[in-house]
Write a protein that holds these residues in place. Structure first.
Motif, PDB file in Angstrom:
ATOM      1  N   GLU A   6       0.646  -1.052  -0.325  1.00 33.74           N
ATOM      2  CA  GLU A   6       0.180  -0.103   0.076  1.00 33.74           C
ATOM      3  C   GLU A   6       0.549   1.321  -0.165  1.00 33.74           C
ATOM      4  O   GLU A   6       0.490   2.407  -0.555  1.00 33.74           O
ATOM      5  CB  GLU A   6      -1.413   0.432   0.956  1.00 33.74           C
ATOM      6  N   LYS A   7       2.126   1.139   0.887  1.00 38.82           N
ATOM      7  CA  LYS A   7       2.967   2.357   1.048  1.00 38.82           C
ATOM      8  C   LYS A   7       3.771   2.248  -0.179  1.00 38.82           C
ATOM      9  O   LYS A   7       4.158   3.790  -0.903  1.00 38.82           O
ATOM     10  CB  LYS A   7       3.511   2.305   2.135  1.00 38.82           C
ATOM     11  N   ASN A   8       3.308   1.211  -1.094  1.00 38.18           N
ATOM     12  CA  ASN A   8       4.274   1.870  -2.563  1.00 38.18           C
ATOM     13  C   ASN A   8       3.849   2.023  -4.025  1.00 38.18           C
ATOM     14  O   ASN A   8       4.149   1.699  -4.815  1.00 38.18           O
ATOM     15  CB  ASN A   8       5.542   0.436  -2.781  1.00 38.18           C
ATOM     16  N   GLY A   9       2.237   2.194  -3.925  1.00 39.40           N
ATOM     17  CA  GLY A   9       1.076   2.593  -4.973  1.00 39.40           C
ATOM     18  C   GLY A   9       0.574   1.216  -5.327  1.00 39.40           C
ATOM     19  O   GLY A   9       0.383   1.319  -7.218  1.00 39.40           O
ATOM     20  N   GLY A  10       0.564   0.213  -5.002  1.00 38.41           N
ATOM     21  CA  GLY A  10       0.392  -1.085  -5.911  1.00 38.41           C
ATOM     22  C   GLY A  10       1.471  -1.556  -6.599  1.00 38.41           C
ATOM     23  O   GLY A  10       0.978  -2.831  -7.197  1.00 38.41           O
ATOM     24  N   ASP A  11       2.793  -1.700  -6.044  1.00 34.59           N
ATOM     25  CA  ASP A  11       3.653  -2.297  -6.738  1.00 34.59           C
ATOM     26  C   ASP A  11       4.313  -3.855  -5.715  1.00 34.59           C
ATOM     27  O   ASP A  11       4.794  -3.662  -4.716  1.00 34.59           O
ATOM     28  CB  ASP A  11       5.132  -0.934  -6.650  1.00 34.59           C
ATOM     29  N   PHE A  12       3.995  -5.190  -6.530  1.00 31.75           N
ATOM     30  CA  PHE A  12       4.441  -5.692  -6.233  1.00 31.75           C
ATOM     31  C   PHE A  12       6.010  -6.335  -5.980  1.00 31.75           C
ATOM     32  O   PHE A  12       6.217  -6.148  -5.165  1.00 31.75           O
ATOM     33  CB  PHE A  12       3.280  -6.389  -6.677  1.00 31.75           C
TER      34      PHE A  12
END
Length: 381
Positions: free
Chosen positions: A365-371
Motif C-alpha cells: 500500500e505504501k508503494n502504490g500497489g507495487d508488487f
C-alpha cells in the motif's frame, strides 16, 4: 525417496510402517524458501545452480517440486538453541551461494506476482510421477511453508497428539500467516498458501484416527488404490511421521524471519511435550467438533492475527491474541524445562507487531500497489 520401512507385506497385503520412536521431544525444522532473481525480483528456477555451487553432498540443502524452491533442513536437535545454531550456519551459506548466483532469498508463503504456470519442475522421477498423477493440482503448489517435527515415544502417542493438536492449529497458523498475494493479486486472505495446499488430495485437516494401526491402514489403502503415489503425499496440516518418530506440524506459512521461525518451533515443541504428558497422566480431552476446527482455520486464513476464534469449550469467540497469551502462559513451565524460554518469549513480540502478511500488505500500500517493492524490501541478502 519412498519410505524404506514399507517392507515385507503382511498377510492382508498391507505394509507395516515402523515408527522409530524417540524417548525425548527432539526437534527437526524444515524451511521452504523462495529463490528470486536479484534484478527482476521474480521467482527464478535456480535450485540446480545452488546445489552445484554448494556441492551435491550437502544434504541440508534440498530441491523441491519447483526449481524456484530451496528447502533447508536441520539435523536432529535436542533444543531450540541447537536448531538456532544449525539453521544460522546453513542460512549464511545459502545467502552467500544465492548472492554468487545472482539470486536473493524471500521468506514468504507465496510470491507476490510470479505465476505458477511459469515455474519449472525439478527433474526427478518422483516429481514427474506426482505431476502425472495430480496434473495442475500439483503444478499450482508454488507455496512455501515451515514444518516442525517433535519426537514422541510411540506411534499411538503420535496419533493421539495429532488429535489433541486440532484445537491449537488455527492459533499456530495465525501467528505464521505470510502469503496475502497470489499471481499479482491481493487475495484478501492472510494465508493464500493454505487454500492452495487444501486442493491436494491428501491435505488439509487430518481425519480422526483411533490408533496408529488405523493410520497405517489409511496410508496403505491410499497408495494401493492409486489415490497417492507414496506416504510422502500425505500432506495433512499435522501428521505422524514414522521414519523420524515424530509429530510433524505442517500448517505454518514460512514465517517472516528466523526469529519468528524459532519462536514457532519453541511453541510447537512445548505444546507437543505438554500434550504427551497429558496423555501419560490420563487427562481427559474435551472434544473439539470438526466444524469448529474448520471454522477457526478459515478465520485464521482470512484474518490472520486479527481473527476472532471460537473457544472449543465455551463456543464463544475470543481474539486470537488472547488465545496466544493463554497458550504462552500454559507452556512457560515446559519452555523453562526444555531450555527455550528465550525463543518462546519472542511469541509475545510477534503478537505486539505486524504479522508477515500485514507487513507485506503495508509495503504494498505504501508503494502504490507495487508488487515488486514487496520483494525488494523483504528479500535477503
Amino acid at each position: 525417496m519412498p519410505y524404506q520401512n514399507l517392507t515385507t507385506p503382511l498377510k492382508n497385503g498391507l505394509h507395516p510402517l515402523v515408527f522409530n520412536a524417540n524417548k525425548t521431544p527432539t526437534i527437526g525444522v524444515e524451511l521452504e524458501l523462495q529463490l528470486v532473481d536479484a534484478k527482476t525480483c521474480a521467482l527464478r528456477s535456480g535450485i540446480l545452480d545452488l546445489v552445484q555451487h554448494v556441492g551435491e553432498d550437502q544434504e541440508w540443502l534440498k530441491p523441491e517440486l519447483m526449481q524456484s524452491y530451496v528447502e533447508i533442513n536441520t539435523d536432529v536437535c535436542l533444543t531450540v538453541s541447537d536448531a538456532r545454531r544449525d539453521l544460522s550456519e546453513k542460512l549464511e551459506k545459502l545467502y552467500k551461494a544465492a548472492c554468487a548466483n545472482g539470486m536473493r532469498i524471500l521468506w514468504a508463503g507465496s510470491h507476490p506476482f510470479s505465476a505458477w504456470m511459469d515455474q519449472d519442475i525439478t527433474p526427478s522421477p518422483r516429481y514427474q510421477k506426482l505431476v502425472e498423477l495430480m496434473q495442475d493440482t500439483a503444478r499450482r503448489i508454488v507455496t512455501f511453508g515451515m514444518h516442525v517435527h517433535v519426537g514422541v515415544d510411540s506411534g499411538d502417542k503420535a496419533v493421539m497428539v495429532v488429535d489433541r493438536l486440532m484445537r491449537y492449529l488455527s492459533t499456530l497458523l495465525a501467528l505464521s500467516v505470510n502469503s496475502p498475494f497470489w499471481v499479482g493479486r491481493k487475495t484478501g486472505l492472510h494465508s493464500q498458501r493454505i487454500k492452495i495446499m487444501e486442493q491436494l488430495p491428501a491435505a488439509g485437516t487430518p481425519p480422526f484416527l483411533r490408533n496408529y494401526s488405523e493410520y497405517c491402514w489409511v496410508v496403505n489403502q491410499s497408495i494401493q488404490s492409486g489415490f497417492i503415489n507414496s506416504i510422502q503425499e500425505i500432506w495433512w496440516d499435522v501428521r505422524p511421521h514414522p521414519r523420524f518418530g515424530t509429530v510433524e506440524v505442517r500448517i505454518f506459512d514460512i514465517p517472516a524471519n528466523l526469529e519468528d521461525a524459532l519462536a514457532l518451533t519453541a511453541m510447537t515443541q512445548c505444546l507437543v511435550a505438554a500434550l504427551s504428558d497429558q496423555i501419560d497422566e490420563g487427562v481427559y480431552q474435551h472434544d473439539i467438533h470438526p466444524v469448529v476446527v474448520r471454522q477457526n482455520k478459515w478465520k485464521a486464513v482470512r484474518y490472520g492475527m486479527r481473527a476472532d476464534l471460537i473457544d472449543p469449550v465455551t463456543h464463544k469467540t475470543i481474539p486470537v491474541r488472547e488465545m496466544v497469551f493463554f497458550l504462552y502462559e500454559k507452556l512457560k513451565p515446559y519452555a523453562e524445562n526444555l531450555g527455550c524460554m528465550q525463543e518462546l518469549n519472542h511469541i509475545i513480540t510477534m503478537v505486539d507487531h505486524q504479522s508477515g502478511a500485514e507487513t507485506q500488505l503495508d509495503i504494498f500500500e505504501k508503494n502504490g500497489g507495487d508488487f515488486k517493492s514487496v520483494v525488494e524490501q523483504l528479500a535477503v541478502p
